[in-house]
Design a protein around this motif. Structure first.
Motif, PDB file in Angstrom:
ATOM      1  N   HIS A 105       1.578   0.727   5.344  1.00  0.00           N
ATOM      2  CA  HIS A 105       1.389   2.150   5.617  1.00  0.00           C
ATOM      3  C   HIS A 105       0.556   2.726   4.484  1.00  0.00           C
ATOM      4  N   LEU A 106      -0.532   3.398   4.813  1.00  0.00           N
ATOM      5  CA  LEU A 106      -1.351   4.040   3.808  1.00  0.00           C
ATOM      6  C   LEU A 106      -0.957   5.503   3.688  1.00  0.00           C
ATOM      7  N   LEU A 107      -0.493   5.884   2.513  1.00  0.00           N
ATOM      8  CA  LEU A 107      -0.148   7.275   2.252  1.00  0.00           C
ATOM      9  C   LEU A 107      -1.394   7.955   1.697  1.00  0.00           C
ATOM     10  N   THR A 108      -1.803   9.032   2.350  1.00  0.00           N
ATOM     11  CA  THR A 108      -3.035   9.720   1.986  1.00  0.00           C
ATOM     12  C   THR A 108      -2.720  11.122   1.482  1.00  0.00           C
ATOM     13  N   CYS A 109      -3.337  11.508   0.370  1.00  0.00           N
ATOM     14  CA  CYS A 109      -3.132  12.852  -0.167  1.00  0.00           C
ATOM     15  C   CYS A 109      -4.262  13.766   0.294  1.00  0.00           C
ATOM     16  N   PRO A 110      -4.113  15.079   0.148  1.00  0.00           N
ATOM     17  CA  PRO A 110      -5.158  16.004   0.603  1.00  0.00           C
ATOM     18  C   PRO A 110      -6.516  15.786  -0.048  1.00  0.00           C
ATOM     19  N   LEU A 111      -6.530  15.149  -1.215  1.00  0.00           N
ATOM     20  CA  LEU A 111      -7.797  14.879  -1.883  1.00  0.00           C
ATOM     21  C   LEU A 111      -8.507  13.662  -1.310  1.00  0.00           C
ATOM     22  N   GLY A 112      -7.829  12.959  -0.398  1.00  0.00           N
ATOM     23  CA  GLY A 112      -8.433  11.786   0.217  1.00  0.00           C
ATOM     24  C   GLY A 112      -8.086  10.474  -0.448  1.00  0.00           C
ATOM     25  N   HIS A 113      -7.268  10.496  -1.513  1.00  0.00           N
ATOM     26  CA  HIS A 113      -6.861   9.261  -2.170  1.00  0.00           C
ATOM     27  C   HIS A 113      -5.733   8.601  -1.375  1.00  0.00           C
ATOM     28  N   HIS A 114      -5.620   7.283  -1.511  1.00  0.00           N
ATOM     29  CA  HIS A 114      -4.590   6.529  -0.788  1.00  0.00           C
ATOM     30  C   HIS A 114      -3.772   5.686  -1.760  1.00  0.00           C
ATOM     31  N   VAL A 115      -2.524   5.426  -1.374  1.00  0.00           N
ATOM     32  CA  VAL A 115      -1.734   4.373  -2.004  1.00  0.00           C
ATOM     33  C   VAL A 115      -1.121   3.532  -0.890  1.00  0.00           C
ATOM     34  N   PRO A 116      -1.090   2.205  -1.072  1.00  0.00           N
ATOM     35  CA  PRO A 116      -0.490   1.341  -0.060  1.00  0.00           C
ATOM     36  C   PRO A 116       1.027   1.259  -0.209  1.00  0.00           C
ATOM     37  N   VAL A 117       1.716   1.263   0.921  1.00  0.00           N
ATOM     38  CA  VAL A 117       3.166   1.083   0.951  1.00  0.00           C
ATOM     39  C   VAL A 117       3.457  -0.124   1.845  1.00  0.00           C
ATOM     40  N   LEU A 118       4.160  -1.109   1.309  1.00  0.00           N
ATOM     41  CA  LEU A 118       4.526  -2.308   2.053  1.00  0.00           C
ATOM     42  C   LEU A 118       5.987  -2.207   2.474  1.00  0.00           C
ATOM     43  N   LEU A 119       6.242  -2.401   3.757  1.00  0.00           N
ATOM     44  CA  LEU A 119       7.598  -2.353   4.304  1.00  0.00           C
ATOM     45  C   LEU A 119       7.973  -3.747   4.769  1.00  0.00           C
ATOM     46  N   LEU A 120       8.942  -4.354   4.109  1.00  0.00           N
ATOM     47  CA  LEU A 120       9.318  -5.739   4.365  1.00  0.00           C
ATOM     48  C   LEU A 120      10.216  -5.831   5.590  1.00  0.00           C
ATOM     49  N   ARG A 164      -7.778  -3.290  -8.053  1.00  0.00           N
ATOM     50  CA  ARG A 164      -7.444  -2.229  -9.004  1.00  0.00           C
ATOM     51  C   ARG A 164      -5.947  -2.051  -9.230  1.00  0.00           C
ATOM     52  N   THR A 165      -5.115  -2.510  -8.313  1.00  0.00           N
ATOM     53  CA  THR A 165      -3.680  -2.210  -8.408  1.00  0.00           C
ATOM     54  C   THR A 165      -3.015  -3.055  -9.485  1.00  0.00           C
ATOM     55  N   ARG A 166      -2.289  -2.383 -10.370  1.00  0.00           N
ATOM     56  CA  ARG A 166      -1.612  -3.080 -11.470  1.00  0.00           C
ATOM     57  C   ARG A 166      -0.124  -2.751 -11.563  1.00  0.00           C
ATOM     58  N   ILE A 167       0.356  -1.791 -10.798  1.00  0.00           N
ATOM     59  CA  ILE A 167       1.760  -1.371 -10.874  1.00  0.00           C
ATOM     60  C   ILE A 167       2.391  -1.477  -9.499  1.00  0.00           C
ATOM     61  N   ALA A 168       3.550  -2.123  -9.423  1.00  0.00           N
ATOM     62  CA  ALA A 168       4.311  -2.218  -8.173  1.00  0.00           C
ATOM     63  C   ALA A 168       5.633  -1.485  -8.353  1.00  0.00           C
ATOM     64  N   TYR A 169       5.933  -0.608  -7.408  1.00  0.00           N
ATOM     65  CA  TYR A 169       7.145   0.224  -7.451  1.00  0.00           C
ATOM     66  C   TYR A 169       8.038  -0.242  -6.306  1.00  0.00           C
ATOM     67  N   LEU A 170       9.189  -0.801  -6.628  1.00  0.00           N
ATOM     68  CA  LEU A 170      10.087  -1.352  -5.614  1.00  0.00           C
ATOM     69  C   LEU A 170      11.305  -0.461  -5.455  1.00  0.00           C
ATOM     70  N   THR A 171      11.611  -0.126  -4.211  1.00  0.00           N
ATOM     71  CA  THR A 171      12.693   0.801  -3.918  1.00  0.00           C
ATOM     72  C   THR A 171      13.331   0.433  -2.590  1.00  0.00           C
ATOM     73  N   PHE A 189       3.559   0.400  -3.419  1.00  0.00           N
ATOM     74  CA  PHE A 189       4.988   0.645  -3.227  1.00  0.00           C
ATOM     75  C   PHE A 189       5.554  -0.375  -2.251  1.00  0.00           C
ATOM     76  N   VAL A 190       6.768  -0.853  -2.533  1.00  0.00           N
ATOM     77  CA  VAL A 190       7.404  -1.884  -1.710  1.00  0.00           C
ATOM     78  C   VAL A 190       8.804  -1.422  -1.351  1.00  0.00           C
ATOM     79  N   SER A 191       9.131  -1.462  -0.047  1.00  0.00           N
ATOM     80  CA  SER A 191      10.461  -1.092   0.424  1.00  0.00           C
ATOM     81  C   SER A 191      10.798  -1.955   1.636  1.00  0.00           C
ATOM     82  N   LEU A 192      11.835  -1.581   2.369  1.00  0.00           N
ATOM     83  CA  LEU A 192      12.253  -2.304   3.568  1.00  0.00           C
ATOM     84  C   LEU A 192      11.839  -1.536   4.818  1.00  0.00           C
ATOM     85  N   ALA A 193      11.595  -2.260   5.908  1.00  0.00           N
ATOM     86  CA  ALA A 193      11.175  -1.613   7.155  1.00  0.00           C
ATOM     87  C   ALA A 193      12.295  -0.770   7.760  1.00  0.00           C
TER      88      ALA A 193
END
Length: 418
Positions: free
Chosen positions: A110-125, A11-18, A54-58
């Motif tokens: 790292h899985l970021l979870t909101c109070p509604l139970g939804h998740h977004v994946p965060v990758l730390l390089l 399902r993932t179509r957008i990558a946010y790099l920071t 989401f993609v960032s550095l460790a």
């Protein structure tokens, strides 16, 4: 059970790099406002169940833990954290060439979870791998750490390594969002796949077709002062990246004198925005010829609202945490209730101050106004650590105030994590 990427790949179509992202206080992967914005964006994406990764550095060593010494000087301390305590090491690694060596990059999930139970994946390089040469293992350790060469290596890991990691893990990304220019080497990596053939002569000196790249890249620029934009001499770029991209072609996209990461991102992004209407005006003056839109920065309200105020908001606007527009009803709150919530929030703040600095906080009283001094003024830090403004001669790590405009320009400084 260890978290898995499987639910997100299809399902993932957008990558946010920071370069930095504020996920939790215990995870020292942020230095200041840029990271807080990235973290709030991730929390909002989870609330809305957006198809994002989401993609960032460790940044295992964090940025710094700041102490103010007896003479008012800044004393820097390491601020390490353990990725294994908050993330899962994925069974994948990618390599990119740095200084003629193959540098391997792993990713923590790292899985970021909101109070509604939804998740977004965060990758730390992370480059802290035995497979790497000793001089390469620490590339991603210190956020904004080291000299210019280290900074360029970090940005190569984020941009080039981040794009390769996403593909290696199975993500099929349609849109890449660059949070500031640190990830600008990502669209450059995409551009390498669109060199014009002999049957398609170029319309100018550029031998690549940038349009397919621009269709996939979004760029948010934050810095309203020249000193805040990363620039790397081309001899350094050649030494670090080798023949990754022809320098004569890179100059057409990133500037003649040096690799300007902001200009590179502007050249290869189809949508560009500043972070406020006035900031967009400033950015257009700094970079004429580019269309720079304005999207005013916001915050993830539920994260930053004190519990006392959250209770008030829930009384008048149920669901406010996930539909912030409902807070327009806040003007209906009675003054007495707002003052009581403010007093509760201030009491909690004073309790924290007494725990952190009991001697200094002993004189604080809840019935008196509390003035809090930020680490730097809001005018983007024009104060210099030298008695003569602009005369700083310190090294990057030795600069005590981290406010000096010359030091920021010379050493690529950024805000300290509060």
């Amino acid at each position: 059970m260890a978290p898995s990427l499987d639910p997100f790949l299809a399902r993932t179509r957008i990558a946010y790099l920071t370069m930095e992202i504020a996920l939790r206080p215990e995870m020292h992967t942020y230095a200041g406002g840029l990271g807080v914005l990235a973290g709030d964006t991730a929390r909002s994406a989870a609330d809305l169940a957006l198809p994002m990764v989401f993609v960032s550095l460790a940044s295992r060593e964090g940025y710094l833990r700041q102490e103010i010494g007896p003479a008012g000087e800044q004393i820097e301390h390491p601020d390490p954290w353990d990725p294994a305590a908050h993330a899962t090491l994925l069974d994948a690694a990618v390599a990119l060439p740095i200084e003629g060596r193959r540098v391997w990059v792993a990713a923590w999930l790292h899985l970021l979870t909101c109070p509604l139970g939804h998740h977004v994946p965060v990758l730390l390089l992370d480059t802290q791998l035995d497979a790497n040469a000793p001089e390469d293992r620490g590339i991603t350790d210190r956020l904004y750490g080291g000299d210019q060469a280290t900074r360029l290596k970090q940005e190569a890991v984020l941009g080039i390594g981040g794009e390769r990691m996403l593909r290696a893990l199975g993500f099929e990304v349609d849109t890449y969002h660059l949070n500031e220019g640190h990830a600008a080497l990502l669209p450059l990596a995409l551009l390498r796949r669109h060199r014009l053939g002999s049957d398609h002569p170029p319309g100018g000196p550029l031998l690549y077709d940038p349009d397919p790249v621009r269709e996939r890249c979004v760029f948010t620029t934050h810095t309203p002062v020249e000193a805040g934009h990363d620039r790397f001499p081309y001899d350094l770029v050649e030494g670090v990246l080798g023949n990754f991209f022809e320098l004569d072609q890179l100059r057409l996209l990133a500037g003649d004198e040096a690799l300007n990461m902001t200009r590179l991102a502007l050249s290869l992004s189809g949508w560009v925005n500043g972070v406020a209407a006035r900031h967009a005006e400033t950015a257009r003056r700094m970079f004429p010829g580019y269309r720079i839109n304005a999207i005013t920065n916001g915050v993830h309200v539920a994260t930053w609202a004190h519990p006392a105020f959250a209770r008030l908001f829930e009384d008048i606007a149920p669901g406010w945490a996930h539909e912030a527009e409902l807070l327009a009803r806040a003007d209906r709150l009675p003054d007495e209730a707002v003052l009581a919530a403010k007093a509760e929030a201030k009491a909690d703040l004073l309790d924290v101050a007494r725990q952190v600095a009991p001697e200094a906080a002993g004189a604080l009283r809840p019935d008196l106004p509390l003035l809090v001094f930020a680490r730097r003024p809001a005018t983007s830090g024009r104060t210099c650590c030298s008695p003569t403004p602009g005369a700083c001669r310190t090294s990057r790590r030795a600069c005590r105030s981290r406010l000096c405009s010359r030091a920021r320009r010379t050493h690529g400084m950024r805000k300290a994590r509060p």
